[in-house]
Write a protein that holds these residues in place. Sequence first.
Motif, PDB file in Angstrom:
ATOM      1  N   ASP A   1      -8.003   3.932  -5.056  1.00 46.54           N
ATOM      2  CA  ASP A   1      -8.574   5.275  -5.067  1.00 46.54           C
ATOM      3  C   ASP A   1      -7.933   6.179  -4.018  1.00 46.54           C
ATOM      4  O   ASP A   1      -8.605   6.986  -3.372  1.00 46.54           O
ATOM      5  CB  ASP A   1     -10.090   5.201  -4.850  1.00 46.54           C
ATOM      6  N   GLY A   2      -6.600   6.042  -3.829  1.00 48.15           N
ATOM      7  CA  GLY A   2      -5.898   6.899  -2.893  1.00 48.15           C
ATOM      8  C   GLY A   2      -6.180   6.620  -1.437  1.00 48.15           C
ATOM      9  O   GLY A   2      -5.927   7.477  -0.578  1.00 48.15           O
ATOM     10  N   LYS A   3      -6.673   5.413  -1.127  1.00 48.28           N
ATOM     11  CA  LYS A   3      -6.995   5.068   0.251  1.00 48.28           C
ATOM     12  C   LYS A   3      -6.531   3.651   0.562  1.00 48.28           C
ATOM     13  O   LYS A   3      -6.382   2.818  -0.333  1.00 48.28           O
ATOM     14  CB  LYS A   3      -8.511   5.162   0.500  1.00 48.28           C
ATOM     15  N   ALA A   4      -6.314   3.403   1.847  1.00 52.65           N
ATOM     16  CA  ALA A   4      -6.122   2.049   2.347  1.00 52.65           C
ATOM     17  C   ALA A   4      -7.425   1.597   2.982  1.00 52.65           C
ATOM     18  O   ALA A   4      -8.176   2.406   3.542  1.00 52.65           O
ATOM     19  CB  ALA A   4      -4.992   2.010   3.365  1.00 52.65           C
ATOM     20  N   PHE A   5      -7.695   0.292   2.899  1.00 48.20           N
ATOM     21  CA  PHE A   5      -8.924  -0.260   3.456  1.00 48.20           C
ATOM     22  C   PHE A   5      -8.593  -1.436   4.369  1.00 48.20           C
ATOM     23  O   PHE A   5      -7.631  -2.173   4.137  1.00 48.20           O
ATOM     24  CB  PHE A   5      -9.862  -0.749   2.348  1.00 48.20           C
ATOM     25  N   ALA A   6      -9.407  -1.598   5.399  1.00 46.63           N
ATOM     26  CA  ALA A   6      -9.378  -2.784   6.252  1.00 46.63           C
ATOM     27  C   ALA A   6     -10.822  -3.207   6.443  1.00 46.63           C
ATOM     28  O   ALA A   6     -11.669  -2.383   6.809  1.00 46.63           O
ATOM     29  CB  ALA A   6      -8.719  -2.488   7.594  1.00 46.63           C
ATOM     30  N   ALA A   7     -11.116  -4.483   6.178  1.00 41.12           N
ATOM     31  CA  ALA A   7     -12.522  -4.889   6.171  1.00 41.12           C
ATOM     32  C   ALA A   7     -12.696  -6.316   6.645  1.00 41.12           C
ATOM     33  O   ALA A   7     -11.897  -7.201   6.331  1.00 41.12           O
ATOM     34  CB  ALA A   7     -13.104  -4.741   4.762  1.00 41.12           C
ATOM     35  N   MET A   8     -13.768  -6.527   7.399  1.00 40.50           N
ATOM     36  CA  MET A   8     -14.304  -7.847   7.691  1.00 40.50           C
ATOM     37  C   MET A   8     -15.619  -7.996   6.921  1.00 40.50           C
ATOM     38  O   MET A   8     -15.939  -7.178   6.053  1.00 40.50           O
ATOM     39  CB  MET A   8     -14.493  -8.023   9.194  1.00 40.50           C
ATOM     40  N   GLU A   9     -16.373  -9.018   7.242  1.00 43.64           N
ATOM     41  CA  GLU A   9     -17.577  -9.295   6.457  1.00 43.64           C
ATOM     42  C   GLU A   9     -18.557  -8.125   6.454  1.00 43.64           C
ATOM     43  O   GLU A   9     -19.071  -7.731   5.404  1.00 43.64           O
ATOM     44  CB  GLU A   9     -18.274 -10.542   7.010  1.00 43.64           C
ATOM     45  N   LYS A  10     -18.825  -7.529   7.625  1.00 45.12           N
ATOM     46  CA  LYS A  10     -19.878  -6.522   7.717  1.00 45.12           C
ATOM     47  C   LYS A  10     -19.399  -5.159   8.188  1.00 45.12           C
ATOM     48  O   LYS A  10     -20.220  -4.278   8.440  1.00 45.12           O
ATOM     49  CB  LYS A  10     -20.982  -7.022   8.659  1.00 45.12           C
ATOM     50  N   SER A  11     -18.109  -4.976   8.335  1.00 43.87           N
ATOM     51  CA  SER A  11     -17.613  -3.671   8.756  1.00 43.87           C
ATOM     52  C   SER A  11     -16.303  -3.376   8.043  1.00 43.87           C
ATOM     53  O   SER A  11     -15.552  -4.285   7.681  1.00 43.87           O
ATOM     54  CB  SER A  11     -17.429  -3.616  10.277  1.00 43.87           C
ATOM     55  N   ALA A  12     -16.036  -2.083   7.830  1.00 44.98           N
ATOM     56  CA  ALA A  12     -14.846  -1.688   7.079  1.00 44.98           C
ATOM     57  C   ALA A  12     -14.361  -0.327   7.550  1.00 44.98           C
ATOM     58  O   ALA A  12     -15.138   0.519   8.006  1.00 44.98           O
ATOM     59  CB  ALA A  12     -15.142  -1.651   5.580  1.00 44.98           C
ATOM     60  N   LEU A  13     -13.055  -0.124   7.422  1.00 43.27           N
ATOM     61  CA  LEU A  13     -12.401   1.141   7.733  1.00 43.27           C
ATOM     62  C   LEU A  13     -11.659   1.626   6.498  1.00 43.27           C
ATOM     63  O   LEU A  13     -11.303   0.840   5.613  1.00 43.27           O
ATOM     64  CB  LEU A  13     -11.409   0.969   8.884  1.00 43.27           C
ATOM     65  N   GLU A  14     -11.399   2.929   6.456  1.00 41.66           N
ATOM     66  CA  GLU A  14     -10.595   3.503   5.387  1.00 41.66           C
ATOM     67  C   GLU A  14      -9.590   4.476   5.982  1.00 41.66           C
ATOM     68  O   GLU A  14      -9.805   5.038   7.060  1.00 41.66           O
ATOM     69  CB  GLU A  14     -11.472   4.219   4.358  1.00 41.66           C
ATOM     70  N   ALA A  15      -8.471   4.664   5.266  1.00 34.93           N
ATOM     71  CA  ALA A  15      -7.433   5.602   5.695  1.00 34.93           C
ATOM     72  C   ALA A  15      -6.893   6.302   4.459  1.00 34.93           C
ATOM     73  O   ALA A  15      -6.470   5.641   3.507  1.00 34.93           O
ATOM     74  CB  ALA A  15      -6.306   4.874   6.424  1.00 34.93           C
TER      75      ALA A  15
ATOM     76  N   ILE B   1       0.852  -1.187   0.000  1.00 37.52           N
ATOM     77  CA  ILE B   1       0.000   0.000   0.000  1.00 37.52           C
ATOM     78  C   ILE B   1       0.887   1.235   0.000  1.00 37.52           C
ATOM     79  O   ILE B   1       1.616   1.489   0.971  1.00 37.52           O
ATOM     80  CB  ILE B   1      -0.944   0.003   1.215  1.00 37.52           C
ATOM     81  N   GLY B   2       0.847   1.996  -1.079  1.00 40.67           N
ATOM     82  CA  GLY B   2       1.655   3.207  -1.176  1.00 40.67           C
ATOM     83  C   GLY B   2       3.119   2.874  -1.319  1.00 40.67           C
ATOM     84  O   GLY B   2       3.584   2.475  -2.388  1.00 40.67           O
ATOM     85  N   ASP B   3       3.874   2.992  -0.222  1.00 42.92           N
ATOM     86  CA  ASP B   3       5.315   2.748  -0.251  1.00 42.92           C
ATOM     87  C   ASP B   3       5.743   1.714   0.776  1.00 42.92           C
ATOM     88  O   ASP B   3       6.896   1.672   1.172  1.00 42.92           O
ATOM     89  CB  ASP B   3       6.071   4.058  -0.004  1.00 42.92           C
ATOM     90  N   ARG B   4       4.805   0.843   1.202  1.00 42.73           N
ATOM     91  CA  ARG B   4       5.138  -0.095   2.272  1.00 42.73           C
ATOM     92  C   ARG B   4       4.239  -1.331   2.208  1.00 42.73           C
ATOM     93  O   ARG B   4       3.170  -1.311   1.589  1.00 42.73           O
ATOM     94  CB  ARG B   4       4.957   0.583   3.627  1.00 42.73           C
ATOM     95  N   TYR B   5       4.697  -2.386   2.867  1.00 44.21           N
ATOM     96  CA  TYR B   5       3.833  -3.532   3.121  1.00 44.21           C
ATOM     97  C   TYR B   5       2.973  -3.220   4.345  1.00 44.21           C
ATOM     98  O   TYR B   5       3.469  -2.705   5.355  1.00 44.21           O
ATOM     99  CB  TYR B   5       4.660  -4.783   3.417  1.00 44.21           C
ATOM    100  N   VAL B   6       1.700  -3.559   4.248  1.00 44.97           N
ATOM    101  CA  VAL B   6       0.790  -3.414   5.383  1.00 44.97           C
ATOM    102  C   VAL B   6       0.209  -4.790   5.685  1.00 44.97           C
ATOM    103  O   VAL B   6      -0.306  -5.469   4.790  1.00 44.97           O
ATOM    104  CB  VAL B   6      -0.335  -2.407   5.086  1.00 44.97           C
ATOM    105  N   ALA B   7       0.334  -5.203   6.935  1.00 49.20           N
ATOM    106  CA  ALA B   7      -0.165  -6.507   7.372  1.00 49.20           C
ATOM    107  C   ALA B   7      -1.221  -6.310   8.442  1.00 49.20           C
ATOM    108  O   ALA B   7      -1.094  -5.440   9.311  1.00 49.20           O
ATOM    109  CB  ALA B   7       0.976  -7.358   7.927  1.00 49.20           C
ATOM    110  N   ALA B   8      -2.271  -7.118   8.373  1.00 53.81           N
ATOM    111  CA  ALA B   8      -3.288  -7.145   9.421  1.00 53.81           C
ATOM    112  C   ALA B   8      -3.431  -8.583   9.910  1.00 53.81           C
ATOM    113  O   ALA B   8      -3.245  -9.532   9.139  1.00 53.81           O
ATOM    114  CB  ALA B   8      -4.626  -6.631   8.902  1.00 53.81           C
ATOM    115  N   TYR B   9      -3.735  -8.743  11.181  1.00 58.76           N
ATOM    116  CA  TYR B   9      -3.939 -10.072  11.753  1.00 58.76           C
ATOM    117  C   TYR B   9      -4.756  -9.914  13.023  1.00 58.76           C
ATOM    118  O   TYR B   9      -4.952  -8.804  13.534  1.00 58.76           O
ATOM    119  CB  TYR B   9      -2.598 -10.757  12.055  1.00 58.76           C
ATOM    120  N   LEU B  10      -5.245 -11.027  13.548  1.00 57.31           N
ATOM    121  CA  LEU B  10      -6.011 -11.007  14.787  1.00 57.31           C
ATOM    122  C   LEU B  10      -5.076 -11.215  15.967  1.00 57.31           C
ATOM    123  O   LEU B  10      -4.313 -12.175  16.014  1.00 57.31           O
ATOM    124  CB  LEU B  10      -7.079 -12.104  14.777  1.00 57.31           C
TER     125      LEU B  10
END
Length: 629
Positions: free
Chosen positions: A303-317, A249-258
Motif C-alpha cells: 500500500d505504498g509504505k514500508a513496515f517494520a514490526a515486532m509482536e506488539k509494536s510497528a512502524l511505517e514509512a 521494497i520499492g527499488d532496494r533491498y531493506v534488511a532489519a536485524y537486532l
Amino acid sequence: MIAMTDTLRAAVKSAGRLPFARLSVRDRQLRWSALHGDGDESAYQTALAVAAGGAWVRARLGAGGAFQVQRIADPADPDGWDSWETLLASGASGDVAIAAEGDWVRAFCIVSESGVWRVKVWTSSDGGGSWAGPATAAESSSAITSVASPAPDAVAWVAGGILRLSLWDGEAWSQVAAWSAGPVSADYGIACARRADVYAFLQAGLLATGAYLRAVSWGGGTWSEPRVVAPTGIPSDTLVPRWPSLAWIGDRYVAAYLDTFAGCLTYQTPTVRFSWDFDHWSYPCALHLNSDGPTRANVAAGDGKAFAAMEKSALEAPLGRALEGFAGILRAERTEAEGYGALRLLLHDNGELAAAPLLPYAEAALTLGYGTAAGLEGVETAPMYMADVQRARGESRPGVEYVVRARDGWGLLAEWQALTTEAWEGVSLGWMLGELLMRAAGLRLRTDDAPAWQMTLERFAVPRGGRGDAAVRQLLRHAGARARWDADGALYAFVAAAQPWGVDWAFDAEVRRARHGVASAGVSLARVAGLYPAMGQAQDARLSQAQGRTLGAAVADGYLTTAAQCAEAAAALVARGAARALRGTLTTAIVPGLQALDRVTVDDPALGLEAAARRVVSVRTVCDALRGV
C-alpha cells in the motif's frame, strides 16, 4: 555531458531563446513513524507478510511452543492485533516464517519428532482467513535452528549450521541448494528475499574467523561470494547481530536485524540498512520498536509504505514521496565542481510546498532548459541533498517563501565517520570504492572500463574517526582517477589520463565574457613507487619546455603492485599538471547538459584561441527570476 536533443542544442545558441528552471524533490529516505503499540513490549518471535488488499498475515512462536497465526485487515486498527489462531498447540521451537503472494499464504515452523527435525507448513488460499495442513517442507537429522520464506513456494532453513533452500514444485517439496561453504558454529537467524530467479539471504552467525551478519545469494545453481553487512567488533569482537529480516521494497533491498549501540550486548536495538545491488550495504538506522527480548524486527511493504514490526509494536514509512516540476523558483544558484557541489534556492510558496517532502537528505534536482520548436525541453541535473530548509517572510517580496540549501554527494560523504577502525582484505579497488560510497552515504558507483578498478587491495582500512570523503579520495588516487556525480545520483569515476581527447557532446554556446591564461602549477614529471620493485614514470616535455623548468612529483603508494599501475598513476599526475597550467573562465547562456569534468573545445578569436582543448573544472549556474537572469 548529459545528452541534449538537437532542438535543445539549437535553442542554446538562439537569439530568441526563452530559458526555464524547474525543481524536483524526491524523498528516498525511509522515514519511520509509529503505527501501533508505541509503549508495548514484544515478547514472542514473529514473522510478517502482506497479503492481497494490504492485509497483514503474521506467524508467532507463542507460549509453551505454540505455533499461531494472525490476519490483520487494517494494521492501523489496534483491535486486530491481539487475536491469534493456534495451528499447533505445542512442539514448535526456534523460529517461524510466513510468506504471501496475493491470497496464497504459507506459514512455517520448526518441530522435532522422534529425533527428526522438520519444517512444518500450513497453507491458506484466502489471505490467511482459513488454514490447511500441516505438511512437511524439509527435514534433517541435525537440529534445524532457523527458518525464513521469501515466497509461498520457497523456504530457507539452517540445519547443522548449514544454510539450505527447499522449493515447492506444485506437488512436493525438495531441497535444491545448500551453502556448504558457509557453516556457522552458532546460528542467530536467517532472512530471505527473491527477485526473479535469484534468492538473496542474510545469515547471522558465529564463525571461527569472527561474528558476522553476511549476505549471500543463490541463482542459476551457484552461490555468490558472501559479503559482510554489519561489521563486527562494536562493542565486542563476539557481537553477532541477530534475527535478520529482508524484503525488496520499492527499488532496494531493506534488511532489519537486532544490534546494540550500548556498552553491553543487549541486542535490543532493531536496525535497518538498505542495498541497491545486494553487494554493498548502507549506513545503519536504529528503530524505536519495544522488545522484551531478542526477537525479530520484520520488514515488509504494501500500500505504498514500508513496515517494520515486532509482536506488539510497528512502524511505517511512506514510499516515493515527491514534488515534480515545481516552477515557483525565485532564485537558484548551483555550483558543481570536482569534490564539491552546493545548491541554494529561494522558492515561492504557491500552495504546493506545504505537502512537499522538503526534508533533510531529500534529493533536489534542477531541470534547466528552453522553449524550443518541440516545446519546453530541459535536462535534469545531478541531484543534491537538502541540508536545511527554512520558511521565510519578506526574503524577496510579501508572502511565505522557502530558503533551501543542499549539497552534493561529497557533502554526504563528509558527514560519515568510522566508529572504529574498519578493514577489508583481498578486494578490488572498484568494489572497495562502491562499498565506501554505500556504507557512508547510500550512493552508487559507476566506473569506466579502465583496468585500474580491478586492482586487488591486499588490505584497506579506514581508521577510527576517518571521514568518508577522505577515504573515497584516497581510493581515487590509487587509480589516478577523477570523479563527478551523474544525473541518476551515481558517482562516475574514470581515469582521465587514459581518455582519448574529444568533446563529450557537440553543442554551441555564445561566450559573453571570457578570461584565458596560464598558471605555474603544472607538474611535468611524475614518478610513482609502488610495492617494491614496482615503479612507473610519466613526463610531458612540452609542458616542461613551456615553463622553462621541469616540475616533479614523487609519490609512494604501497597499494600499487605492478609497474603498469604505477605508470597509470604517474600519467594521471602529469595530466592534471598540464590541465592546471591553463586557467580560464567563460560566461555563457545556460547549457543544460554541461557537467564538471566535461571535455570541450573553445573558440575565442578575440583572445587567440582556436579549437582549444579544455576540461571543465566547475560549473556555476544562476537563475534569478526577480532580475530576469
